[in-house]
Design a protein around this motif. Structure first.
Motif, PDB file in Angstrom:
ATOM      1  N   SER A  22     -67.355   2.360  -2.585  1.00 39.28           N
ATOM      2  CA  SER A  22     -67.699   3.734  -2.200  1.00 39.28           C
ATOM      3  C   SER A  22     -67.592   3.937  -0.689  1.00 39.28           C
ATOM      4  O   SER A  22     -67.092   4.978  -0.229  1.00 39.28           O
ATOM      5  N   ASN A  23     -68.044   2.966   0.091  1.00 41.86           N
ATOM      6  CA  ASN A  23     -67.950   3.096   1.548  1.00 41.86           C
ATOM      7  C   ASN A  23     -66.506   3.069   2.028  1.00 41.86           C
ATOM      8  O   ASN A  23     -66.108   3.867   2.894  1.00 41.86           O
ATOM      9  N   LEU A  24     -65.724   2.165   1.493  1.00 49.66           N
ATOM     10  CA  LEU A  24     -64.317   2.092   1.893  1.00 49.66           C
ATOM     11  C   LEU A  24     -63.575   3.362   1.502  1.00 49.66           C
ATOM     12  O   LEU A  24     -62.761   3.882   2.282  1.00 49.66           O
ATOM     13  N   ASP A  25     -63.857   3.888   0.316  1.00 53.67           N
ATOM     14  CA  ASP A  25     -63.209   5.130  -0.109  1.00 53.67           C
ATOM     15  C   ASP A  25     -63.589   6.295   0.800  1.00 53.67           C
ATOM     16  O   ASP A  25     -62.737   7.105   1.176  1.00 53.67           O
ATOM     17  N   GLN A  26     -64.867   6.405   1.126  1.00 54.05           N
ATOM     18  CA  GLN A  26     -65.311   7.502   1.993  1.00 54.05           C
ATOM     19  C   GLN A  26     -64.687   7.391   3.376  1.00 54.05           C
ATOM     20  O   GLN A  26     -64.346   8.395   4.001  1.00 54.05           O
ATOM     21  N   TRP A  27     -64.526   6.174   3.847  1.00 55.89           N
ATOM     22  CA  TRP A  27     -63.958   5.949   5.178  1.00 55.89           C
ATOM     23  C   TRP A  27     -62.488   6.347   5.250  1.00 55.89           C
ATOM     24  O   TRP A  27     -62.064   7.051   6.176  1.00 55.89           O
ATOM     25  N   ILE A  28     -61.703   5.921   4.276  1.00 55.00           N
ATOM     26  CA  ILE A  28     -60.246   6.090   4.397  1.00 55.00           C
ATOM     27  C   ILE A  28     -59.703   7.326   3.694  1.00 55.00           C
ATOM     28  O   ILE A  28     -58.504   7.597   3.776  1.00 55.00           O
ATOM     29  N   LYS A  29     -60.562   8.099   3.039  1.00 54.29           N
ATOM     30  CA  LYS A  29     -60.066   9.213   2.234  1.00 54.29           C
ATOM     31  C   LYS A  29     -59.363  10.287   3.058  1.00 54.29           C
ATOM     32  O   LYS A  29     -58.498  11.019   2.537  1.00 54.29           O
ATOM     33  N   ASN A  30     -59.684  10.415   4.316  1.00 58.92           N
ATOM     34  CA  ASN A  30     -59.106  11.473   5.147  1.00 58.92           C
ATOM     35  C   ASN A  30     -57.875  11.025   5.924  1.00 58.92           C
ATOM     36  O   ASN A  30     -57.373  11.769   6.771  1.00 58.92           O
ATOM     37  N   TYR A  31     -57.412   9.807   5.650  1.00 55.40           N
ATOM     38  CA  TYR A  31     -56.240   9.287   6.348  1.00 55.40           C
ATOM     39  C   TYR A  31     -55.095   9.063   5.360  1.00 55.40           C
ATOM     40  O   TYR A  31     -55.321   8.741   4.194  1.00 55.40           O
ATOM     41  N   GLN A  32     -53.890   9.212   5.870  1.00 59.86           N
ATOM     42  CA  GLN A  32     -52.694   8.827   5.120  1.00 59.86           C
ATOM     43  C   GLN A  32     -52.308   7.434   5.581  1.00 59.86           C
ATOM     44  O   GLN A  32     -51.723   7.254   6.652  1.00 59.86           O
ATOM     45  N   LEU A  33     -52.624   6.432   4.778  1.00 62.19           N
ATOM     46  CA  LEU A  33     -52.462   5.052   5.210  1.00 62.19           C
ATOM     47  C   LEU A  33     -51.083   4.474   4.928  1.00 62.19           C
ATOM     48  O   LEU A  33     -50.837   3.303   5.182  1.00 62.19           O
ATOM     49  N   GLN A  34     -50.193   5.280   4.398  1.00 60.92           N
ATOM     50  CA  GLN A  34     -48.841   4.800   4.168  1.00 60.92           C
ATOM     51  C   GLN A  34     -48.220   4.411   5.508  1.00 60.92           C
ATOM     52  O   GLN A  34     -48.121   5.232   6.421  1.00 60.92           O
ATOM     53  N   ASN A  35     -47.808   3.174   5.645  1.00 63.07           N
ATOM     54  CA  ASN A  35     -47.312   2.669   6.926  1.00 63.07           C
ATOM     55  C   ASN A  35     -45.920   2.093   6.740  1.00 63.07           C
ATOM     56  O   ASN A  35     -45.752   0.983   6.236  1.00 63.07           O
ATOM     57  N   ASP A  36     -44.908   2.868   7.155  1.00 62.61           N
ATOM     58  CA  ASP A  36     -43.521   2.435   6.984  1.00 62.61           C
ATOM     59  C   ASP A  36     -43.052   1.515   8.098  1.00 62.61           C
ATOM     60  O   ASP A  36     -42.049   0.823   7.966  1.00 62.61           O
ATOM     61  N   LYS A  37     -43.768   1.533   9.229  1.00 66.08           N
ATOM     62  CA  LYS A  37     -43.394   0.704  10.360  1.00 66.08           C
ATOM     63  C   LYS A  37     -44.612  -0.088  10.848  1.00 66.08           C
ATOM     64  O   LYS A  37     -45.246   0.276  11.848  1.00 66.08           O
ATOM     65  N   PRO A  38     -44.938  -1.157  10.141  1.00 66.37           N
ATOM     66  CA  PRO A  38     -46.105  -1.959  10.551  1.00 66.37           C
ATOM     67  C   PRO A  38     -45.966  -2.487  11.970  1.00 66.37           C
ATOM     68  O   PRO A  38     -44.870  -2.835  12.414  1.00 66.37           O
ATOM     69  N   LYS A  39     -47.077  -2.516  12.656  1.00 68.71           N
ATOM     70  CA  LYS A  39     -47.107  -2.980  14.042  1.00 68.71           C
ATOM     71  C   LYS A  39     -47.899  -4.281  14.135  1.00 68.71           C
ATOM     72  O   LYS A  39     -48.702  -4.605  13.256  1.00 68.71           O
ATOM     73  N   SER A  40     -47.683  -4.975  15.224  1.00 69.46           N
ATOM     74  CA  SER A  40     -48.502  -6.132  15.559  1.00 69.46           C
ATOM     75  C   SER A  40     -49.504  -5.676  16.612  1.00 69.46           C
ATOM     76  O   SER A  40     -49.115  -5.230  17.695  1.00 69.46           O
ATOM     77  N   VAL A  41     -50.774  -5.778  16.285  1.00 68.94           N
ATOM     78  CA  VAL A  41     -51.830  -5.256  17.155  1.00 68.94           C
ATOM     79  C   VAL A  41     -52.664  -6.419  17.690  1.00 68.94           C
ATOM     80  O   VAL A  41     -53.209  -7.212  16.916  1.00 68.94           O
ATOM     81  N   GLY A  42     -52.745  -6.512  19.006  1.00 72.10           N
ATOM     82  CA  GLY A  42     -53.552  -7.551  19.624  1.00 72.10           C
ATOM     83  C   GLY A  42     -55.002  -7.121  19.734  1.00 72.10           C
ATOM     84  O   GLY A  42     -55.297  -5.979  20.102  1.00 72.10           O
ATOM     85  N   LEU A  43     -55.894  -8.026  19.399  1.00 72.39           N
ATOM     86  CA  LEU A  43     -57.330  -7.789  19.551  1.00 72.39           C
ATOM     87  C   LEU A  43     -57.900  -8.813  20.517  1.00 72.39           C
ATOM     88  O   LEU A  43     -57.759 -10.013  20.314  1.00 72.39           O
ATOM     89  N   ILE A  44     -58.534  -8.337  21.562  1.00 72.23           N
ATOM     90  CA  ILE A  44     -59.287  -9.211  22.467  1.00 72.23           C
ATOM     91  C   ILE A  44     -60.754  -8.888  22.235  1.00 72.23           C
ATOM     92  O   ILE A  44     -61.223  -7.783  22.528  1.00 72.23           O
ATOM     93  N   LEU A  45     -61.459  -9.844  21.654  1.00 75.55           N
ATOM     94  CA  LEU A  45     -62.793  -9.577  21.123  1.00 75.55           C
ATOM     95  C   LEU A  45     -63.904 -10.012  22.067  1.00 75.55           C
ATOM     96  O   LEU A  45     -63.757 -10.974  22.813  1.00 75.55           O
ATOM     97  N   ALA A  46     -64.994  -9.299  21.973  1.00 70.00           N
ATOM     98  CA  ALA A  46     -66.212  -9.702  22.673  1.00 70.00           C
ATOM     99  C   ALA A  46     -66.949 -10.737  21.823  1.00 70.00           C
ATOM    100  O   ALA A  46     -66.564 -11.011  20.681  1.00 70.00           O
ATOM    101  N   GLY A  47     -68.009 -11.302  22.363  1.00 74.84           N
ATOM    102  CA  GLY A  47     -68.777 -12.296  21.615  1.00 74.84           C
ATOM    103  C   GLY A  47     -70.266 -12.119  21.796  1.00 74.84           C
ATOM    104  O   GLY A  47     -71.032 -13.067  21.617  1.00 74.84           O
ATOM    105  N   ASN A  48     -70.675 -10.899  22.151  1.00 74.47           N
ATOM    106  CA  ASN A  48     -72.095 -10.682  22.438  1.00 74.47           C
ATOM    107  C   ASN A  48     -72.971 -10.724  21.196  1.00 74.47           C
ATOM    108  O   ASN A  48     -74.110 -11.183  21.251  1.00 74.47           O
ATOM    109  N   ILE A  49     -72.456 -10.230  20.057  1.00 72.53           N
ATOM    110  CA  ILE A  49     -73.214 -10.296  18.811  1.00 72.53           C
ATOM    111  C   ILE A  49     -72.308 -10.811  17.701  1.00 72.53           C
ATOM    112  O   ILE A  49     -71.084 -10.688  17.784  1.00 72.53           O
TER     113      ILE A  49
END
Length: 352
Positions: A74-101
Motif C-alpha cells: 500500500s505504501n509503495l503504491d501510494q508513493w509511485i502512483k503519480n509517476y510514470q515509471l516507464q524508463n526507456d533510457k536507464p541511467k547510472s546514478v551515483g550515490l554518495i551517502l552519509a553515515g550519521n544514522i
C-alpha cells in the motif's frame, strides 16, 4: 525488470525486515531467503555498534522497523502512483551517502532502483555494512539486481547523475566536482519545534523522541525550540525525564560533558537537567546533547521568518501552530513521499 517485479521484491524485503524487533527477532518461515540471511542479519545488528559507536542496537532496530513499515504494497503504491515509471533510457546514478544514522541513504537507493536506473554507491565509512547486506538480499531474490547495484570504494566513474549528501563544507566540494552532471546536493539541515505553552505532557514527551532518537544526529532531529516570551521550561524538562538513560551511552555523555564545559567557560546562560542543556541561540544547528531555543513575539512573524530560512530547516513540529508542521514524536517516521530537503527525488530521476 518491470515495475511490478521491482515492487514485489521490495515488498519481500519489507517482510524480511519485519522479522527483526528490539524485543524479539521472530523468524517467519514464509519469508524468502531466511536460510541464508536471517541469522547473519541478527549478528550484523548486534555488531553494528562495534562498527559505529552511535549505532546502538536500539537505534538500528528502530531504523529497520521504520523501513519494514514503509516497504508495504500500500505504501509503495501510494508513493509511485503519480509517476510514470516507464524508463526507456536507464541511467547510472551515483550515490554518495552519509553515515550519521543507520540506513540513512536507503531512500535514495530505493528511488534509483524503483525508477529503473542503476546505482553506484559510495558508502560512508560510518555505515559500510547495513545497506550492502540488504543489497545482497535483493540480489538473492533476483539476480537482475546484480546488474543494477554496484558499490565503489575509490573514485566514482561512469555515471550520468549524482545524489550526494554531506555537510555544508563538503557540499561546496560536491557542487564543484559534479558541476557538469545533473545532481542533488544535500547540505546541513535541522528540524525545529514551535511551542506555545499549551502542549500536553504527552506531546512534550513525544518531542523527546524527536530530540533524542539517534542521539540527535539526524537532520530530522529537533535541534531548536521556538517559544513565546515568558515560557516555562519546567513542563518540558519534566516530560522528557524518561529519556535520562541517554546519558549512560559513553559517546553521548562525553559530548554532554564537553559541550556543557565549553558553554560554561564562555559564560553562556544554560538550562540543564543532567543529560540535556538548553541554550538561547539564533542558530538552528545545536551540538549533540544540547538544544537551542529562541523566543518569538508573534506567530505570523515567526512563520514568515521560517519561510525565509526554509533552506536550513528539514521539518517543523508543532501543535498546528505553523503551516505544514508535523505531530510530536513523528519526525523519525517519514513516509516514502516525504523527500529530504523537499526535493522530489523520483521526479529528478525521471526527468534528468
Amino acid at each position: 525488470m518491470i515495475e511490478n517485479n521491482k515492487k514485489k521484491h521490495f515488498i519481500e524485503l519489507g517482510k524480511f525486515l519485519n522479522q527483526f524487533k528490539r524485543d524479539n527477532n521472530n523468524l517467519d518461515q514464509s519469508v524468502k531467503g531466511n536460510d541464508l540471511f536471517f541469522e547473519d542479519f541478527v549478528n550484523l545488528i548486534l555488531l553494528s555498534q562495534s562498527h559505529n559507536g552511535w549505532y546502538t542496537p536500539e537505534n538500528v532496530y528502530f531504523s529497520i522497523e521504520s523501513w519494514a513499515n514503509a516497504l508495504t504494497e500500500s505504501n509503495l503504491d501510494q508513493w509511485i502512483k503519480n509517476y510514470q515509471l516507464q524508463n526507456d533510457k536507464p541511467k547510472s546514478v551515483g550515490l554518495i551517502l552519509a553515515g550519521n544514522i543507520p540506513l540513512v541513504g536507503f531512500h535514495d537507493f530505493l528511488s534509483v532502483l524503483i525508477t529503473g536506473n542503476s546505482v553506484l554507491i559510495k558508502t560512508s565509512s560510518n555505515d559500510q555494512f547495513l545497506l550492502p547486506f540488504l543489497a545482497k538480499y535483493l540480489i538473492a531474490l533476483d539476480l537482475e539486481f546484480a546488474k543494477n547495484i554496484t558499490f565503489v570504494e575509490g573514485k566514482m566513474e561512469n555515471f550520468d547523475a549524482v545524489i550526494a549528501t554531506g555537510s555544508n563544507n563538503t557540499a561546496r566540494y560536491f557542487e564543484y566536482y559534479f558541476k557538469n552532471k545533473p545532481s542533488i546536493i544535500r547540505k546541513n539541515r535541522n528540524s525545529i519545534a514551535v511551542l506555545d505553552g499549551s502542549e500536553s505532557a504527552a506531546q512534550l514527551t513525544a518531542l523527546g523522541e524527536d530530540i533524542f532518537r539517534y542521539f540527535g544526529l539526524g537532520c530530522r532531529n529537533v535541534s531548536k525550540l521556538f517559544v513565546p516570551k515568558g515560557y516555562s521550561f519546567v513542563p518540558f524538562f519534566e516530560a522528557i525525564f524518561e529519556y535520562q538513560d541517554v546519558i549512560h551511552y559513553e559517546k553521548y555523555a562525553n559530548n554532554y560533558d564537553y559541550n556543557k564545559a565549553v558553554f560554561l567557560m564562555s559564560n553562556f546562560k544554560l538550562l540543564d537537567n543532567g543529560f540535556l542543556t538548553l541554550k538561547e541561540d539564533q542558530s538552528y544547528s545545536s551540538p549533540i546533547s544540547s538544544v537551542f531555543y529562541e523566543y518569538y513575539d508573534d506567530l505570523e512573524e515567526l512563520q514568515l521568518k521560517l519561510k525565509l530560512e526554509s533552506d536550513q530547516i528539514q521539518c517543523i513540529v508543532s501543535n498546528q501552530l505553523i503551516e505544514n508542521s508535523i505531530d510530536f514524536g513523528e519526525t523519525q517516521k517519514p513516509n516514502l513521499w516525504d523527500y529530504a530537503d523537499n526535493i522530489d527525488t523520483i521526479s529528478f530521476l525521471l526527468t534528468t
